[in-house]
Design an enzyme around this catalytic site. Structure first.
Site, PDB file in Angstrom:
ATOM      1  N   ARG A 187       0.801  -1.220   0.000  1.00 60.08           N
ATOM      2  CA  ARG A 187       0.000   0.000   0.000  1.00 60.08           C
ATOM      3  C   ARG A 187       0.837   1.276   0.000  1.00 60.08           C
ATOM      4  O   ARG A 187       0.306   2.362  -0.215  1.00 60.08           O
ATOM      5  CB  ARG A 187      -0.915   0.027   1.220  1.00 60.08           C
ATOM      6  CG  ARG A 187      -1.995  -1.027   1.200  1.00 60.08           C
ATOM      7  CD  ARG A 187      -2.909  -0.831   2.401  1.00 60.08           C
ATOM      8  NE  ARG A 187      -3.998  -1.761   2.373  1.00 60.08           N
ATOM      9  CZ  ARG A 187      -3.936  -3.008   2.844  1.00 60.08           C
ATOM     10  NH1 ARG A 187      -2.816  -3.452   3.383  1.00 60.08           N
ATOM     11  NH2 ARG A 187      -4.976  -3.809   2.768  1.00 60.08           N
TER      12      ARG A 187
ATOM     13  N   GLY B  98      -2.398 -11.103   8.569  1.00 63.56           N
ATOM     14  CA  GLY B  98      -2.655 -12.533   8.504  1.00 63.56           C
ATOM     15  C   GLY B  98      -3.664 -13.046   9.496  1.00 63.56           C
ATOM     16  O   GLY B  98      -4.028 -14.221   9.461  1.00 63.56           O
ATOM     17  N   ALA B  99      -4.179 -12.198  10.388  1.00 61.88           N
ATOM     18  CA  ALA B  99      -5.011 -12.677  11.485  1.00 61.88           C
ATOM     19  C   ALA B  99      -6.384 -13.146  11.046  1.00 61.88           C
ATOM     20  O   ALA B  99      -7.060 -13.842  11.813  1.00 61.88           O
ATOM     21  CB  ALA B  99      -5.169 -11.583  12.548  1.00 61.88           C
TER      22      ALA B  99
ATOM     23  N   THR C 205      -2.599  -8.151  14.546  1.00 60.27           N
ATOM     24  CA  THR C 205      -1.561  -7.741  13.603  1.00 60.27           C
ATOM     25  C   THR C 205      -1.630  -6.235  13.345  1.00 60.27           C
ATOM     26  O   THR C 205      -2.698  -5.646  13.285  1.00 60.27           O
ATOM     27  CB  THR C 205      -1.682  -8.497  12.276  1.00 60.27           C
ATOM     28  OG1 THR C 205      -3.012  -8.358  11.777  1.00 60.27           O
ATOM     29  CG2 THR C 205      -1.372  -9.967  12.466  1.00 60.27           C
TER      30      THR C 205
ATOM     31  N   ASP D  23     -14.552  -8.191  13.911  1.00 59.43           N
ATOM     32  CA  ASP D  23     -13.535  -7.729  12.960  1.00 59.43           C
ATOM     33  C   ASP D  23     -13.427  -6.209  12.986  1.00 59.43           C
ATOM     34  O   ASP D  23     -13.147  -5.575  11.978  1.00 59.43           O
ATOM     35  CB  ASP D  23     -13.839  -8.240  11.541  1.00 59.43           C
ATOM     36  CG  ASP D  23     -12.714  -7.955  10.552  1.00 59.43           C
ATOM     37  OD1 ASP D  23     -11.574  -7.783  10.989  1.00 59.43           O
ATOM     38  OD2 ASP D  23     -12.986  -7.882   9.333  1.00 59.43           O
TER      39      ASP D  23
ATOM     40  N   LYS E  33     -12.805   1.243  12.329  1.00 62.89           N
ATOM     41  CA  LYS E  33     -13.916   0.551  11.688  1.00 62.89           C
ATOM     42  C   LYS E  33     -15.235   0.716  12.423  1.00 62.89           C
ATOM     43  O   LYS E  33     -16.296   0.723  11.806  1.00 62.89           O
ATOM     44  CB  LYS E  33     -13.602  -0.951  11.592  1.00 62.89           C
ATOM     45  CG  LYS E  33     -12.813  -1.362  10.380  1.00 62.89           C
ATOM     46  CD  LYS E  33     -12.769  -2.884  10.323  1.00 62.89           C
ATOM     47  CE  LYS E  33     -12.143  -3.375   9.051  1.00 62.89           C
ATOM     48  NZ  LYS E  33     -12.209  -4.855   8.965  1.00 62.89           N
TER      49      LYS E  33
ATOM     50  N   TRP F 187      -8.926   1.292   5.347  1.00 62.26           N
ATOM     51  CA  TRP F 187      -7.528   1.732   5.458  1.00 62.26           C
ATOM     52  C   TRP F 187      -7.240   2.961   4.605  1.00 62.26           C
ATOM     53  O   TRP F 187      -6.235   3.649   4.835  1.00 62.26           O
ATOM     54  CB  TRP F 187      -6.583   0.605   5.053  1.00 62.26           C
ATOM     55  CG  TRP F 187      -6.573   0.321   3.575  1.00 62.26           C
ATOM     56  CD1 TRP F 187      -7.365  -0.556   2.904  1.00 62.26           C
ATOM     57  CD2 TRP F 187      -5.736   0.926   2.589  1.00 62.26           C
ATOM     58  NE1 TRP F 187      -7.077  -0.539   1.559  1.00 62.26           N
ATOM     59  CE2 TRP F 187      -6.077   0.362   1.343  1.00 62.26           C
ATOM     60  CE3 TRP F 187      -4.730   1.886   2.630  1.00 62.26           C
ATOM     61  CZ2 TRP F 187      -5.454   0.729   0.150  1.00 62.26           C
ATOM     62  CZ3 TRP F 187      -4.110   2.261   1.443  1.00 62.26           C
ATOM     63  CH2 TRP F 187      -4.466   1.683   0.220  1.00 62.26           C
TER      64      TRP F 187
ATOM     65  N   HIS G 142     -10.839 -13.512  -7.058  1.00 61.14           N
ATOM     66  CA  HIS G 142     -11.726 -13.611  -8.217  1.00 61.14           C
ATOM     67  C   HIS G 142     -13.152 -13.175  -7.917  1.00 61.14           C
ATOM     68  O   HIS G 142     -13.984 -13.176  -8.824  1.00 61.14           O
ATOM     69  CB  HIS G 142     -11.710 -15.042  -8.759  1.00 61.14           C
ATOM     70  CG  HIS G 142     -10.386 -15.438  -9.338  1.00 61.14           C
ATOM     71  ND1 HIS G 142      -9.973 -15.034 -10.581  1.00 61.14           N
ATOM     72  CD2 HIS G 142      -9.370 -16.187  -8.828  1.00 61.14           C
ATOM     73  CE1 HIS G 142      -8.771 -15.531 -10.827  1.00 61.14           C
ATOM     74  NE2 HIS G 142      -8.377 -16.219  -9.779  1.00 61.14           N
TER      75      HIS G 142
ATOM     76  N   MET H  88      -0.830 -15.730  -9.789  1.00 64.32           N
ATOM     77  CA  MET H  88      -1.833 -16.773  -9.552  1.00 64.32           C
ATOM     78  C   MET H  88      -1.155 -17.960  -8.880  1.00 64.32           C
ATOM     79  O   MET H  88      -0.393 -18.683  -9.515  1.00 64.32           O
ATOM     80  CB  MET H  88      -2.477 -17.191 -10.875  1.00 64.32           C
ATOM     81  CG  MET H  88      -3.321 -18.461 -10.801  1.00 64.32           C
ATOM     82  SD  MET H  88      -4.752 -18.289  -9.693  1.00 64.32           S
ATOM     83  CE  MET H  88      -5.229 -20.028  -9.510  1.00 64.32           C
TER      84      MET H  88
END
Length: 722
Positions: free
Chosen positions: A159, A220-221, A279, A344, A371, A433, A651, A690
Site C-alpha cells: 500500500r 494474517g489474522a 496484527t 472484525d 472501523k 484503510w 476472483h 496466480m
C-alpha cells in the site's frame, strides 16, 4: 449461484475489508533492478538529504515541496501547505502526463522527494520517475512471485513505501523489508521480518521511518492462527533494534515484558492456540514530541470472542492504539476502542496527530476513525479519551462512556445463544484503510466513509470444537451475512465526510457511488482531492464540500493522492486501478470492472497540463463458450465451498470479479480439464500472481471446475434470454 448457498459460506469467502494477508522470505541477492533506456539517472535530479534533513522533511510544519512519507509527515495528516493549485484556479488543472503500469495492485501511496516521484505497484515493484516528464528513471522488482509460494494466496501487494536519508524502503508480500538506494534503485540491504515458521503472515502496509529507524508490521489474522508484532530496524544498516508483540503468547513460555504479562490477565482459555491476532498491518504514527511510536492494532484471531477467549476479558492489545517508547519499544500507554472485540473491528485505520483547542486549552491529540464507526480524540501524552462520537450509523453501541473510555454496548450485538444481530457498520468498517486527511486551516477531518450492514450469528458454529477452514478462507468463527435485504441499499453507500473533531459533528458530506471510495488529500489551497470507483478523480472546496473539478480517469481511483512541487510547479499524483480487498466485492459494486481492460496508471496533474488519456479500452465481458458443458441437476456445493475457501479473495464473491483478477466465467481455461489443472493445481501462472493449489485432489479440482462452468452457463442463459 444461489444466494442462499453463498450466505452459508460467507464467512469462508473473504468478505471482509481486511482481506490482505501472508508471508515468507528470500535472501539479500534476490531482486531485479532495471534502469531506464537512458542508463544511469542524472545525479542532479536526485539530490539526497542527510539524516538531519530527512528528519526535517517529516515534520508537520515542513514546507511541502516534498511528500516523503505515506501521510507526508510524522503526523500522518495527509495535508499539504502548498497553495499554487487552489480553489481559485482548480479549473485550470490538467493532466501533465501518465504512465501505464503492469498488472497487479495499483492502490498505493506515492512519495516525492528532491524532485523525484517514487511509488510501488503490484508485488512491491518500486519505480522512480521524473515528475516533470513522466520518464522512468529506475525500477526494482523484488521478484516476490518467485519466492512467496502459498503466501500469494493472501493479499495483493503493497500500500505504500517510505523514505529516509537517500533510501527508499518497502515491505514485500513474502515478509522482507528492503532498503533501496534512491539514486540508482540498487538494493542496499534486505532483512526477513517474520519469524521462522510464520508462514501465515505477510506484509501489505507501508513501513514508517522515524529518527533513523524503520518499523514494519504484518497481516494474517483473518485467515490463520497468528500472533501480531512489529519490528524496528536501523534505517542505515538493517540491524534489528527491537520487537513488540501486541498480544501475549503461551504463559508457559514466559512473557517478553511486563506489558505482555499485564495483557495476559485480560485473556482466558487457551487463546494462544488460535494465535490471538492483533496484527499491525497498516497504521503507525510517530509522535516526535514524545519520541513515541503509536500502533494501530488489528482484530482478534478468530473474530469470535467466544472461541478466541472463552467469551471473557478485554483481550489486550486487540483493537487498540498502543504507544511505545520509540528508542526501546517499551510500553507507555494504550487505549482500546473495542474491548473483547468480536466483529472484525480493528483499530488499524490511520491515526493523525494535531494540536486542538478544546475547552479553551490547547491539547496534543491523536485522532482516528476506526472501523467501529466512532471518531476518537485522544490525549496523546497519556492515552486518555477526550471525546468520541459516531460519524456513521452504529448499532453495536449507544455511546462511548467518557468516564471509563469504554463503549456502552447493546448486549444483543454479541449475538448470544445463536441469535442474529444486524450490525452497523459491517466488518468492512465505517472507515477502511484508505486514509482520511486533516486540514489545520479549516480544522476539519475528511473521512472516506462507508455505510454497510452485516447480520452476525454463530448459530451454525460449534464454538467448543471450532477449527480453521483450510485453504484461503477468511474464517472468523461466525457466519456473517453481508446481504441484509431490509438494511437499505444492498450494495451499501459511501461518502466523503467533513468532520469537526472539536465539536464532534458533521460539517458537510458528499455522496459517493457504491460502498467504496478513495483516500483523501487536503491542501492549503482550500481543496480536498479524492478518487472514486466510477472512474473519477475529484476536487472539493475544503470549507464547503462543493465539487470544483472532476477528471475522467478511465479507471477506478482508490489510491491516496499526493501533491508536491518541483522547479516551482505544484503537481498532484494519483494511481488508478482497482486493488486490495475492495476487488473481492464485485456483487456490491455499482460498476463492472474488468481485470484485462482496466487501465492501471500513474496520473500526474499540473496547472495548464495539456496531456490526454487514450480512449478507454473496451473489452466485452461475456461468459466463455463451453459447448461440451452439461448442467448437473443440482448445484455443486463442494465446488462452491472450494471456491469460497481459496478463490473468492481475488476472483470475487459470487464469481463476480472486480479488477484484481480475471472473472473466471470468462476464462477459456475452464473449458478443458488439463488447462484448468495446469493453472489451478500446477501453478502455471504463478509468475503473474496466480498461486498453485497443489493440495487439491482430482475430485476437488473437478468439483471446482464444475462449479465455475455452471456459473458461466447461468450467465450465458441470462444473456440469451433463456
Amino acid at each position: 449461484m444461489a444466494r442462499s448457498n453463498l450466505r452459508r459460506v460467507c464467512a469462508l469467502s473473504a468478505l471482509s475489508s481486511l482481506l490482505l494477508l501472508v508471508l515468507v522470505g528470500c535472501d539479500r541477492n534476490q531482486g531485479q533492478n532495471t534502469l531506464s533506456a537512458s542508463g544511469e539517472p542524472d545525479g542532479a535530479v536526485l539530490g539526497l538529504a542527510n539524516t538531519a534533513g530527512a528528519n526535517t522533511l517529516l515534520l508537520d510544519d515542513s514546507a511541502g515541496e516534498d511528500w516523503p512519507a505515506f501521510g507526508r509527515t510524522y503526523g500522518e495528516q495527509h495535508f499539504s501547505p502548498l497553495t499554487q493549485i487552489s480553489d481559485g484556479n482548480i479549473d485550470e488543472l490538467g493532466l501533465a502526463w501518465y504512465l501505464d503500469l503492469g498488472p497487479g495492485n495499483p492502490v498505493t501511496g506515492p512519495l516525492a522527494v528532491d524532485g523525484v516521484l517514487y511509488f510501488a505497484s503490484g508485488y512491491s515493484v518500486v519505480h522512480a520517475v521524473d515528475p516533470r516528464s513522466g520518464k522512468l528513471l529506475w525500477q526494482y522488482d523484488p521478484r516476490v512471485t518467485e519466492v512467496a509460494g502459498k503466501r500469494l494466496r493472501m493479499g495483493w501487494g503493497i500500500r505504500g513505501i517510505a523514505y529516509w536519508n537517500g533510501k527508499i524502503y518497502t515491505g514485500t508480500h513474502d515478509g522482507r523489508l528492503l532498503a533501496l538506494d534512491a539514486r540508482s534503485g540498487e538494493l542496499v540491504w534486505s532483512v526477513m521480518t517474520l519469524e521462522e515458521g510464520g508462514d501465515d503472515l505477510f506484509i501489505s502496509g507501508p513501513p514508517r521511518v522515524f529518527d533513523g529507524k524503520v518499523i514494519i508490521g504484518n497481516g494474517g489474522a483473518d485467515q490463520a492462527s497468528v500472533r501480531g508484532f512489529v519490528t524496528t530496524y536501523d534505517a542505515e544498516s538493517g540491524e534489528q533494534l527491537w520487537r513488540f508483540y501486541t498480544v501475549p503468547g503461551n504463559p508457559e513460555d514466559g512473557f517478553e515484558n511486563p506489558a505482555m504479562a499485564m495483557a495476559a490477565e485480560t485473556w482466558h482459555g487457551e487463546w494462544w492456540r488460535y494465535g490471538g491476532g492483533g496484527t499491525v498491518w497498516n497504521a503507525m504514527t510517530y509522535d516526535a514530541d514524545a519520541d513515541a511510536i503509536l500502533l494501530g492494532v488489528g482484530n482478534g484471531s478468530p473474530w469470535n470472542h467466544r472461541i478466541r477467549s472463552a467469551g471473557k476479558g478485554d483481550n489486550l492489545f486487540l483493537a487498540s492504539i498502543v504507544a511505545l517508547d520509540a528508542k526501546t519499544g517499551a510500553y507507555r500507554w494504550h487505549y482500546q476502542v473495542n474491548p473483547g472485540e468480536t466483529w472484525d473491528y480493528n483499530a488499524s485505520m490511520d491515526m493523525q496527530l494535531a494540536e486542538l483547542e478544546i475547552d479553551g486549552q490547547l491539547r496534543k491529540v491523536v485522532m482516528t476513525a476506526p472501523k467501529n464507526g466512532f471518531f476518537y480524540v485522544i490525549d496523546r501524552t497519556n492515552g486518555k479519551l477526550i471525546s468520541a462520537e459516531p460519524f456513521a450509523k452504529v448499532t453495536w453501541a449507544s455511546k462511548i462512556d467518557l468516564a471509563s473510555g469504554r463503549p456502552v454496548e447493546d448486549p444483543a450485538a454479541r449475538y448470544p445463544d445463536g441469535s442474529t444481530f444486524v450490525l452497523w457498520p459491517s466488518p468492512l468498517g465505517a472507515h477502511s484503510w484508505l486514509p482520511m486527511a486533516f486540514h489545520p486551516g479549516t480544522g476539519l477531518v475528511y473521512i472516506p466513509t462507508i455505510e454497510t450492514a452485516t447480520a452476525y450469528s454463530d448459530a451454525a458454529i460449534d464454538t467448543d470444537n471450532w477449527q480453521r477452514t483450510p485453504g484461503n478462507a477468511v474464517d472468523g468463527g461466525t457466519s456473517p451475512d453481508f446481504v441484509v435485504e431490509d438494511a437499505g441499499p444492498l450494495n451499501g453507500t459511501s461518502s466523503l465526510l467533513a468532520w469537526d473533531p472539536v465539536a464532534q459533528q458533521k460539517v458537510w458530506q458528499v455522496a459517493n457511488p457504491g460502498p467504496w471510495n478513495g483516500g483523501a488529500l487536503a491542501t492549503a489551497g482550500n481543496l480536498v482531492f479524492q478518487g472514486q470507483i466510477d472512474n473519477s478523480f475529484n476536487a472539493y472546496a475544503a470549507d464547503s464540500g462543493r465539487r470544483l473539478w472532476r477528471y475522467d480517469t478511465a479507471a477506478a481511483v482508490l489510491a491516496p493522492p499526493i501533491t508536491y512541487a518541483v522547479d516551482g510547479i505544484q503537481y498532484v499524483t494519483v494511481l488508478t486501478g482497482m486493488g486490495t480487498s475492495a476487488a473481492a466485492f464485485g456483487p456490491l459494486l455499482p460498476v463492472a470492472i474488468d481485470y484485462r481492460s482496466e487501465a492501471k496508471r500513474v496520473l500526474t496533474f499540473a496547472l495548464n497540463g495539456g496531456a490526454s488519456l487514450p480512449a478507454a479500452a473496451t473489452a466485452e465481458r461475456a461468459p466463455v463458450a463451453d459447448p461440451t458443458f452439461v448442467a448437473a441437476a443440482e448445484e455443486n456445493v463442494n465446488g462452491l465451498l472450494i471456491y469460497a475457501q481459496r478463490c473468492a479473495i481475488c476472483h470475487g464473491v459470487e464469481l463476480v470479479a472486480a479488477g484484481q483478477a480475471p472473472d473466471l466465467r470468462t476464462s477459456a481455461a475452464i473449458v478443458t480439464a488439463p488447462s484448468f489443472a495446469a493453472i489451478v493445481r500446477a501453478g502455471a501462472l504463478t509468475s503473474r500472481g496466480m498461486p498453485g493449489f497443489a493440495e487439491l485432489t482430482d475430485q476437488e479440482l473437478a468439483d471446482l471446475r464444475e462449479y465455475i462452468r455452471a456459473a458461466a452457463a447461468v450467465w450465458r442463459a441470462e444473456l440469451s434470454g433463456e
